[in-house]
Design a protein around this motif. Structure first.
Motif, PDB file in Angstrom:
ATOM      1  N   ILE A 834       0.856  -1.173  -0.073  1.00  0.00           N
ATOM      2  CA  ILE A 834       0.005   0.020   0.015  1.00  0.00           C
ATOM      3  C   ILE A 834       0.814   1.393   0.113  1.00  0.00           C
ATOM      4  O   ILE A 834       1.926   1.215   0.670  1.00  0.00           O
ATOM      5  N   ASN A 835       0.651   2.171  -0.891  1.00  0.00           N
ATOM      6  CA  ASN A 835       1.142   3.536  -0.626  1.00  0.00           C
ATOM      7  C   ASN A 835       0.042   4.423  -0.072  1.00  0.00           C
ATOM      8  O   ASN A 835      -1.011   4.776  -0.559  1.00  0.00           O
ATOM      9  N   ALA A 836       0.386   4.832   1.070  1.00  0.00           N
ATOM     10  CA  ALA A 836      -0.301   5.406   2.002  1.00  0.00           C
ATOM     11  C   ALA A 836       0.436   6.851   2.592  1.00  0.00           C
ATOM     12  O   ALA A 836       1.601   7.359   2.042  1.00  0.00           O
ATOM     13  N   ASP A 837      -0.433   7.984   3.124  1.00  0.00           N
ATOM     14  CA  ASP A 837       0.373   8.903   3.467  1.00  0.00           C
ATOM     15  C   ASP A 837       1.601   8.987   4.600  1.00  0.00           C
ATOM     16  O   ASP A 837       2.257   9.550   5.109  1.00  0.00           O
ATOM     17  N   GLN A 838       1.395   7.704   5.242  1.00  0.00           N
ATOM     18  CA  GLN A 838       2.566   7.384   6.350  1.00  0.00           C
ATOM     19  C   GLN A 838       3.589   6.478   5.565  1.00  0.00           C
ATOM     20  O   GLN A 838       4.779   6.070   6.217  1.00  0.00           O
ATOM     21  N   GLY A 839       3.559   6.312   4.578  1.00  0.00           N
ATOM     22  CA  GLY A 839       4.770   5.577   3.613  1.00  0.00           C
ATOM     23  C   GLY A 839       4.172   4.519   2.975  1.00  0.00           C
ATOM     24  O   GLY A 839       2.862   4.257   2.700  1.00  0.00           O
ATOM     25  N   VAL A 840       5.036   3.548   2.518  1.00  0.00           N
ATOM     26  CA  VAL A 840       4.832   2.422   1.685  1.00  0.00           C
ATOM     27  C   VAL A 840       4.931   1.290   2.563  1.00  0.00           C
ATOM     28  O   VAL A 840       6.074   1.158   3.139  1.00  0.00           O
ATOM     29  N   PHE A 841       3.932   0.391   2.680  1.00  0.00           N
ATOM     30  CA  PHE A 841       4.001  -0.627   3.708  1.00  0.00           C
ATOM     31  C   PHE A 841       3.414  -1.878   2.516  1.00  0.00           C
ATOM     32  O   PHE A 841       2.983  -2.128   1.680  1.00  0.00           O
ATOM     33  N   ARG A 842       4.345  -3.068   3.343  1.00  0.00           N
ATOM     34  CA  ARG A 842       3.967  -4.410   2.829  1.00  0.00           C
ATOM     35  C   ARG A 842       3.069  -5.194   3.963  1.00  0.00           C
ATOM     36  O   ARG A 842       3.292  -5.289   4.975  1.00  0.00           O
ATOM     37  N   GLY A 843       2.171  -5.564   3.457  1.00  0.00           N
ATOM     38  CA  GLY A 843       1.317  -6.511   4.427  1.00  0.00           C
ATOM     39  C   GLY A 843       1.486  -8.072   4.140  1.00  0.00           C
ATOM     40  O   GLY A 843       0.944  -8.365   2.709  1.00  0.00           O
ATOM     41  N   HIS A 844       1.724  -9.059   4.892  1.00  0.00           N
ATOM     42  CA  HIS A 844       1.790 -10.412   4.571  1.00  0.00           C
ATOM     43  C   HIS A 844       0.574 -11.132   5.452  1.00  0.00           C
ATOM     44  O   HIS A 844       0.568 -10.911   6.519  1.00  0.00           O
ATOM     45  N   TYR A 845      -0.171 -11.944   4.518  1.00  0.00           N
ATOM     46  CA  TYR A 845      -1.434 -12.653   5.273  1.00  0.00           C
ATOM     47  C   TYR A 845      -0.906 -13.863   5.709  1.00  0.00           C
ATOM     48  O   TYR A 845      -0.463 -14.774   4.874  1.00  0.00           O
ATOM     49  N   ASP A 846      -0.908 -14.121   6.816  1.00  0.00           N
ATOM     50  CA  ASP A 846      -0.593 -15.513   7.397  1.00  0.00           C
ATOM     51  C   ASP A 846      -1.802 -16.180   7.446  1.00  0.00           C
ATOM     52  O   ASP A 846      -2.779 -16.034   8.168  1.00  0.00           O
ATOM     53  N   LEU A 847      -1.679 -17.566   6.779  1.00  0.00           N
ATOM     54  CA  LEU A 847      -2.969 -18.219   6.548  1.00  0.00           C
ATOM     55  C   LEU A 847      -3.198 -19.028   7.769  1.00  0.00           C
ATOM     56  O   LEU A 847      -4.531 -19.487   7.951  1.00  0.00           O
ATOM     57  N   THR A 848      -2.249 -19.263   8.682  1.00  0.00           N
ATOM     58  CA  THR A 848      -2.353 -19.742   9.959  1.00  0.00           C
ATOM     59  C   THR A 848      -3.254 -19.048  10.769  1.00  0.00           C
ATOM     60  O   THR A 848      -4.373 -19.331  11.421  1.00  0.00           O
ATOM     61  N   THR A 849      -2.972 -17.630  10.979  1.00  0.00           N
ATOM     62  CA  THR A 849      -3.376 -16.885  12.040  1.00  0.00           C
ATOM     63  C   THR A 849      -4.468 -15.893  11.423  1.00  0.00           C
ATOM     64  O   THR A 849      -5.244 -15.280  12.211  1.00  0.00           O
ATOM     65  N   MET A 850      -4.625 -16.077  10.050  1.00  0.00           N
ATOM     66  CA  MET A 850      -5.723 -15.299   9.162  1.00  0.00           C
ATOM     67  C   MET A 850      -5.480 -13.771   9.501  1.00  0.00           C
ATOM     68  O   MET A 850      -6.548 -12.939   9.654  1.00  0.00           O
ATOM     69  N   THR A 851      -4.214 -13.402   9.917  1.00  0.00           N
ATOM     70  CA  THR A 851      -3.790 -11.632  10.134  1.00  0.00           C
ATOM     71  C   THR A 851      -2.785 -11.376   9.256  1.00  0.00           C
ATOM     72  O   THR A 851      -2.080 -12.072   8.585  1.00  0.00           O
ATOM     73  N   TYR A 852      -2.896  -9.893   9.312  1.00  0.00           N
ATOM     74  CA  TYR A 852      -1.585  -9.321   8.436  1.00  0.00           C
ATOM     75  C   TYR A 852      -0.509  -8.902   9.151  1.00  0.00           C
ATOM     76  O   TYR A 852      -0.734  -8.515  10.166  1.00  0.00           O
ATOM     77  N   GLU A 853       0.650  -9.297   8.674  1.00  0.00           N
ATOM     78  CA  GLU A 853       1.968  -8.681   9.236  1.00  0.00           C
ATOM     79  C   GLU A 853       2.461  -7.468   8.389  1.00  0.00           C
ATOM     80  O   GLU A 853       2.696  -7.736   7.241  1.00  0.00           O
ATOM     81  N   TRP A 854       2.554  -6.439   8.883  1.00  0.00           N
ATOM     82  CA  TRP A 854       3.005  -5.204   8.157  1.00  0.00           C
ATOM     83  C   TRP A 854       4.352  -4.691   8.468  1.00  0.00           C
ATOM     84  O   TRP A 854       4.956  -4.660   9.650  1.00  0.00           O
ATOM     85  N   THR A 855       4.954  -4.331   7.289  1.00  0.00           N
ATOM     86  CA  THR A 855       6.430  -3.725   7.373  1.00  0.00           C
ATOM     87  C   THR A 855       6.416  -2.553   6.630  1.00  0.00           C
ATOM     88  O   THR A 855       5.948  -2.330   5.666  1.00  0.00           O
ATOM     89  N   LYS A 856       7.214  -1.586   7.004  1.00  0.00           N
ATOM     90  CA  LYS A 856       7.122  -0.340   6.302  1.00  0.00           C
ATOM     91  C   LYS A 856       8.397  -0.349   5.651  1.00  0.00           C
ATOM     92  O   LYS A 856       9.396  -0.829   6.178  1.00  0.00           O
ATOM     93  N   TRP A 857       8.326  -0.047   4.119  1.00  0.00           N
ATOM     94  CA  TRP A 857       9.306   0.039   3.288  1.00  0.00           C
ATOM     95  C   TRP A 857      10.385   1.379   3.778  1.00  0.00           C
ATOM     96  O   TRP A 857       9.795   2.571   4.148  1.00  0.00           O
ATOM     97  N   LYS A 858      11.827   1.014   3.954  1.00  0.00           N
ATOM     98  CA  LYS A 858      12.537   2.262   4.418  1.00  0.00           C
ATOM     99  C   LYS A 858      13.251   2.780   3.243  1.00  0.00           C
ATOM    100  O   LYS A 858      14.393   2.529   2.708  1.00  0.00           O
TER     101      LYS A 858
END
Lengths: 1186, 136
Positions: A834-858
């Protein structure tokens, strides 16, 4: 029975006493070949086992499928090395490669590689370099053979053991064999090893055939066969014929040491659709099934008939044997067209020629020391089960695991001891396949129970639960498969012609079923399959996950209210339930008119409910004529329902006509309310002729005095549904009880209410929305984070919580959402950016927990390419046009722009843009910046980008449209092209009033293919408000990377139409969908769309369809295309005002349109999205699975 | 004249009078024409199956018993049942010859008189099933 009993058969039934003696044979196939695997690692070998294959680093896909014949295989002592040498590849398989003749010194652990695509290591067969099991070999060299390999046939079973004759290492299906090499079907669990013992037995078993898709080219393989491109060989045009040859046969040698059996194959058939055109002008006539290479009677002498004739009931082939033993008889039948390419199928059945018990002894005597505890057939369960108690020898050699058993009978009628002149009894069996009437059960051992009684008189025996062929089908999982109807056998148009495994020429109900049985099982080789000959056309069908039985039975039930039924002889019938079938599908004969005095015993129980169960039946179906699908609904009893019962709705029926559907609805209602069901009958004498299939009518008459309720039946039709046979071995009787249903007596229903809705709205869908062409997943970027929708599973829910790495307080405004096409788990796209006002982030969907883990691009500050003072910082830049490179993993592009004021109020802010390439290697970013200047490496002619695409060949060309930003006013419509990726210059623009004259900002599209063939990164389309030589055209294309441009349309495009979005088709990769807005309808009016293919077809002349009102092309739509459907998402807007803003006066919804008819099947999802405010939702992304 | 018409053999050719095995301890035979009977809708009784015969011996010595059991030997193994030929009394009082399955009584040990040192058995019943009459 598929016929009425003859008068002589009825006469027998009524004779007493009847006696019946049962015998049992356990199928113990002969060993045709014993050998040992001969696969040591040796110098010069051409079949090389590999293990430790390195998967695709991103997708974790297997990589051997990237290989192709002719590749150079490097063999080295280090990864990627070729110290040992190189060799040319011939073929690649899951754990083996076949290479050209060579003299290389192969050794365990050697490194193998092909370019940078494939890395693996040489392995000993079955073991990787760490000694771990590595199955999957398909080519098995062998030696030390005994037996005759020429007798081995495709489909026979290979066992692998650690000792001679052993079976402990697995089993596989033989596909072919030579004097030194066995080729088997794909496998994973067979523990192949050098020196392991091979045993091939003379048996064709039931296997589920594995279909494979090459993830790199999308091509399907069925049993490792690619789809044929030769029209005369296309697998799904010319379906293979179906041999019908009856169940296994059993006969005793007589006093003259002779035994005869009848062989009848005349019911063999083909489901080839007739009148197939092999070109636009050539048509093949009617196709029928004829004898192929014929019968192989396994050493039998033909007494009557011929091995070259199928044999009919009236004139069967009669074959004699003079020695006892098991034989495997075969019948090869073929289609009689197309000439030279006739498909054929060979069926195999064991026959058993036996010595009478006590005569000779040994393996060729049947078992008599057993009893049948239960023997029951059930229409609802689809087959027969029995419990057989064996008192004699029952060790693993006598009763091998999974063995087939045949229980057969000698049945006598009448006769008996009457002094010195006893009347002879008649020896004859009734029912079942002609010539096999004595076979009472063909079944497979499913499980066993060993009883050991401890007391002195305690019994010791083994009980086997056996089940007819339906039991095997229920115990073996099928593979998911889809199929779609195609109109033409010839041609290469994937929308209309058969070009893939899932394209079926004239997909009909019966052909859909045979697709499963022929291409996904070995049924036709090992048992008879009668498929209801319903040739109603089907548009498409998906066979979902489940057992082979469930796949076929569920389909049959849904499409034509049919069942998959096994007779007690293990012949399969896919047969319409005659209770609900249209009148012309009901039997027109009565098997037997029951005589209550002569045929019934002990009692008759006639339960009858007092209230109806169903008051109304709604039956939905589809008429498909090859081009138009018409939904139809039938209702019974009429418009108004009955009084009692509940409503019942059924869907998915495939009908030939409305009247057929109405008939079925009427009969279904009658069947549901049938007052006479589960009627309990006990029969006099031996009624073992009864079976659950094929269904047939019996009749019974009762007079008022026969029952206390005064029930009067006159030839009441009855259908056996549940049959129980009781065998008394001491008395030698077979008594039969059965549950019968009376035939439902109903009338046709009426046409149901149906009004095609303009929009079908599901606020909260209750069931999955299975729209072809997308993954049911949509992302919406809003002013308050990213929301995700899984259609039919979840409403919109937010996936960007206010936790690290996001700001803990501020809302997240999202400008762009994209899906990383390379990161998948279990085939699911898991990563979004996602390209957002807070920066660019990658979200990884964990199929096990069904949640997204987000990291911000530096991301770093851009270089100061223009020597700005102060130097530009990322914080003052905007990021836009973020997109993934489809051909290079971890690679992304975006435009980064810095805006500076000039100080002159008359001049607009100055824009400085860079093209930024980002390689995201597990969070470690590599950034490459390219100043966007038309005159690069000079920095004059700065470009403000408007649209951007990365080519789909290799990602080396990035096409950008935009405007020159250093002049005022900006020359609208100017565009530039970046060629050669990050290493070249912006080299082309058309803003100088030449022939190509954009009158507004243009967009750019890159096709997958232009028109078949390999992808070409030089192919590009520019579209938008565009004049060419003063004529409004809307789009141009280039095949040389934009160096030269050509008209995409030969006609003049109406100036009303402004192409807003052009989307390459992801499946039919030579096709495109283009979306317009009509400016003549008051600014931005309704959207329209059209399809065009393989330029230079006139896209402007393509038929345009008006999109629903929600799809105003002004509404920032996100659209994707997959096969013939479009998946179109758009925000529902209110009116577009003259002030030029979108005023969200209505609820903000998301519309998914999933039909080529853009006015139908719009699904609205709104539950869960943020409350509407202006520009609440900024972007959309549809996960379309590519 | 033979003491009885009851005969037994492993084939039609070797039928011997039962008295050769059991001397004076001759059996009394019962004959059941239809081992399975049931009632039809009209109230008739219907019979099915092959006749069953029971030979009841009031007394048998061990050697007599062994002589009968010899018909159940297959090689060195005793069978619990085996095909034989018998001549026995039918329910119309006449004698006829049948192929049959001879079944060894499950409870033979309980028939042994404990006090008999050499083995004497009482009330031994040998059942023959699946009778098929043959014309001799």
């Amino acid at each position: 029975m598929r016929r009425a009993l003859s008068s002589s058969e009825i006469e027998l039934l009524e004779k007493h006493p009847h006696t019946c003696r049962l015998y049992m044979v356990v199928d113990k196939p002969a060993v045709l070949l014993s050998a040992q695997v001969n696969m040591s690692i040796s110098t010069g070998q051409t079949i090389v086992n590999f293990a430790n294959e390195e998967p695709d680093p991103t997708t974790l896909y297997r990589t051997w499928e990237k290989l192709s014949s002719g590749n150079t295989v490097k063999v080295g002592t280090s990864r990627g090395g070729q110290q040992v040498g190189t060799v040319t590849l011939s073929a690649a398989e899951p754990s083996q490669i076949v290479v050209a003749s060579n003299s290389l010194a192969w050794a365990n652990g050697r490194y193998l590689s092909v370019g940078t695509s494939w890395y693996a290591r040489v392995s000993a067969l079955g073991k990787d370099v760490n000694g771990n099991f590595n199955g999957g070999a398909m080519r098995i060299p062998y030696s030390n053979a005994t037996g005759d390999y020429t007798k081995v046939r495709p489909g026979m079973t290979l066992y692998l053991g650690s000792t001679a004759g052993g079976r402990d290492l697995g089993r596989a299906r033989v596909k072919s064999i030579t004097a030194s090499l066995i080729t088997v079907a794909m496998n994973s669990d067979v523990q192949w090893a050098h020196g392991a013992y091979i045993t091939i037995v003379e048996s064709v078993d039931l296997w589920s055939i594995y279909p494979r898709i090459n993830p790199y080219n999308g091509k399907w393989y069925k049993d490792e066969a690619l789809y044929s491109s030769n029209v005369n060989q296309k697998q799904t045009v010319w379906l293979p014929p179906v041999p019908i040859m009856g169940p296994p046969g059993v006969a005793f040698l007589n006093e003259s040491n002779e035994a005869t059996l009848k062989f009848i194959g005349a019911e063999s058939y083909t489901l080839c659709s007739n009148g197939i055109k092999t070109s636009s002008t050539t048509s093949v006539g009617d196709v029928s099934c004829v004898i192929g290479t014929g019968w192989d009677f396994a050493g039998g002498t033909v007494v009557s008939g011929s091995a070259n004739q199928l044999g009919t009931e009236a004139s069967p082939n009669i074959v004699k044997w003079t020695t006892a033993g098991r034989r495997l008889v075969s019948l090869n039948v073929k289609n009689n067209k197309p000439s030279g390419n006739e498909k054929s199928t060979t069926g195999y059945r064991p026959i058993f020629i036996l010595n009478r018990p006590g005569m000779v002894g040994g393996v060729n005597e049947p078992y008599v020391n057993f009893n049948i505890e239960t023997l029951e057939g059930d229409f609802d369960s689809g087959g027969w089960t029995a419990t057989v108690r064996v008192f004699g020898d029952a060790d693993i050699n006598e009763f091998p695991d999974n063995a087939m058993i045949v229980i057969f009978a000698e049945e006598w009628w009448g006769g008996g001891p009457y002094g010195e002149t006893p009347q002879a009894a008649t020896l004859q069996s009734i029912g079942g396949y002609p010539g096999r009437e004595n076979v009472k059960l063909v079944a497979w051992i499913m499980e066993e129970t060993t009883h050991v009684g401890f007391a002195a008189d305690g019994g010791r025996y083994v009980e086997f639960r056996v089940q007819t062929i339906d039991g095997l089908l229920k115990s073996i999982a099928g593979y998911i498969m889809s199929m779609e109807d195609r109109v033409y056998a010839y041609g290469t148009d994937t929308n209309t012609s058969c070009t893939e495994w899932w394209h079926v020429f004239k997909l009909q109900v019966n052909r859909a079923i045979q697709y499963v049985t022929a291409f996904h099982t070995t049924l036709h080789q090992m048992c008879d399959v009668y498929i209801a000959n319903d040739n109603s056309r089907v548009w498409a069908w998906d066979f979902g996950d489940g057992s082979l039985y469930r796949q076929i039975d569920d389909y049959a039930a849904s499409a034509i209210a049919a069942r998959l039924l096994s007779t007690k002889q293990s012949q399969l019938y896919i047969e319409k339930d005659i209770q609900t079938a249209p009148a012309n599908w009901k039997p027109n004969y009565v098997v037997l008119a029951l005589d209550k005095n002569k045929h019934l015993r002990e009692k008759l129980e006639l339960p009858r409910p007092h209230r109806s169960r169903v008051r109304r039946v709604d039956l939905e179906g589809l008429l498909w004529n090859g081009s138009v699908a018409t939904p139809i609904i039938a209702r019974a009893p009429s418009v108004a329902p009955n009084q009692d019962g509940v409503d019942e709705s059924l869907s998915g029926y495939v009908a030939d006509s409305r009247s057929e559907l109405q008939e079925v609805a009427g009969y279904t209602l009658a069947a549901r309310n049938n007052p006479w069901t589960r009627l309990s009958f006990q029969f006099q004498g031996n009624f073992s002729l009864l079976d659950i299939a094929p269904q047939g009518y019996f009749t019974l008459s009762l007079t008022a005095n026969d029952t206390k309720r005064g029930i009067v039946w006159t030839n009441k039709k009855l259908i056996p549904r549940r049959i129980t046979m009781s065998y008394d071995a001491r008395a030698q009787t077979m008594l039969v009880d059965a549950t019968l249903d009376a035939a439902a007596e109903g009338t046709s229903g009426v046409s149901g209410d149906y009004a095609p809705p303009s929009t079908v709205i599901y606020d909260t869908p209750g069931v999955p929305v299975n729209v072809v062409g997308w993954n049911n997943v949509v992302y919406a970027g809003t002013v308050d984070g990213v929301y995700r929708l899984v259609a039919g599973v979840s409403d919109w829910y937010k996936i960007t919580p206010k936790v690290e790495p996001f700001d803990l307080d501020d809302d997240l405004t999202v400008f762009e959402v994209i899906i990383d096409p390379h990161i998948k788990t279990l085939g699911v796209n898991t990563d979004v950016l996602i390209n957002a006002d807070q920066g660019v982030f990658r979200g990884h969907y964990d199929l096990t927990t069904m949640t997204y883990e987000w990291t911000k691009w530096k991301l770093e500050d851009p270089p100061n390419s223009w020597s700005l003072n102060p130097a530009p910082t990322l914080d003052e830049c905007i990021i836009k046009l973020l997109q993934a490179d489809y051909t290079n993993v971890n690679t992304f592009y975006c435009a980064v722009g810095c805006t500076r004021t000039s100080g002159d109020p008359e001049i607009e802010p100055l824009n400085y843009y860079w093209l930024l390439k980002i390689v995201d290697n597990s969070g470690v970013l590599t950034l490459t910046w390219l100043p966007l200047s038309y005159n690069y490496p000079l920095l004059t002619g700065r470009v403000s980008p408007y649209d951007m695409k990365v080519d789909t060949e290799n990602g080396s060309r990035i096409y950008i449209t935009g405007e020159l930003s250093e002049y005022y006013p900006y020359p609208a419509g100017g565009y530039v092209v970046v060629s050669g990726g990050m290493n070249s210059v912006l080299r082309y623009k058309i803003d100088d009033g030449g022939a190509f004259d954009p009158i507004g900002l243009l967009k750019v599209a890159v096709p997958w293919y232009r028109s078949g063939g390999a992808r070409n990164g030089n192919h590009v389309i520019f579209y938008g408000p565009l004049n060419v030589s003063g004529v409004y055209r809307g789009a141009v294309y280039s095949t040389d990377g934009g160096a030269t441009l050509s008209l995409l349309n030969t006609g003049v495009l109406s100036a009303d139409y402004i192409p807003r979005l052009l989307v390459p088709d992801a499946i039919t990769e030579s096709a495109y969908r283009i979306f317009f807005s009509k400016i003549s309808m008051g600014g931005y009016g309704l959207g329209e769309w059209a399809t065009f293919k393989s330029w230079p077809n006139d896209w402007g002349a393509a038929t345009k369809k008006v999109l629903p009102g929600q799809f105003s092309a002004r509404c920032s739509p996100a659209q994707h295309v997959k096969n013939s459907n479009i998946v179109l998402a758009s925000l529902v807007s209110g009116t577009f005002t003259a002030q030029g803003r979108i005023d969200y006066t209505a609820a903000i919804n998301l519309i998914i349109n999933a039909d080529t008819d853009a006015n139908a099947n719009c699904l609205t999802f709104n539950s869960g999205l943020p409350m509407p405010t202006e520009e609440t939702i900024r972007c959309l992304a549809i996960d379309w699975g590519k | 004249m033979s003491l009885t018409q009851y005969m037994i053999g492993t084939s039609l050719g070797n039928l011997v009078n039962v008295a050769t095995h059991v001397g004076m301890h001759l059996p009394r035979g019962s004959f059941r024409l239809f081992p399975v009977t049931y009632t039809g809708f009209d109230g008739r009784t219907v019979g099915d199956g092959r006749p069953v015969v029971t030979w009841r011996f009031d007394v048998l010595t061990q050697s007599e018993l062994n002589a009968l059991r010899a018909y159940l030997i297959s090689g060195s193994t005793y069978l619990i049942s085996a095909p034989v030929y018998i001549k026995t009394r039918m329910d119309n009082g006449s004698f006829a010859t049948f192929a049959a399955l001879m079944h060894w009584p499950d409870d033979i040990d309980s028939k042994r008189i404990p006090a008999s040192a050499s083995g004497v058995y009482q009330d031994v019943e040998i059942v023959f099933t699946a009778l098929q009459q043959v014309i001799v």
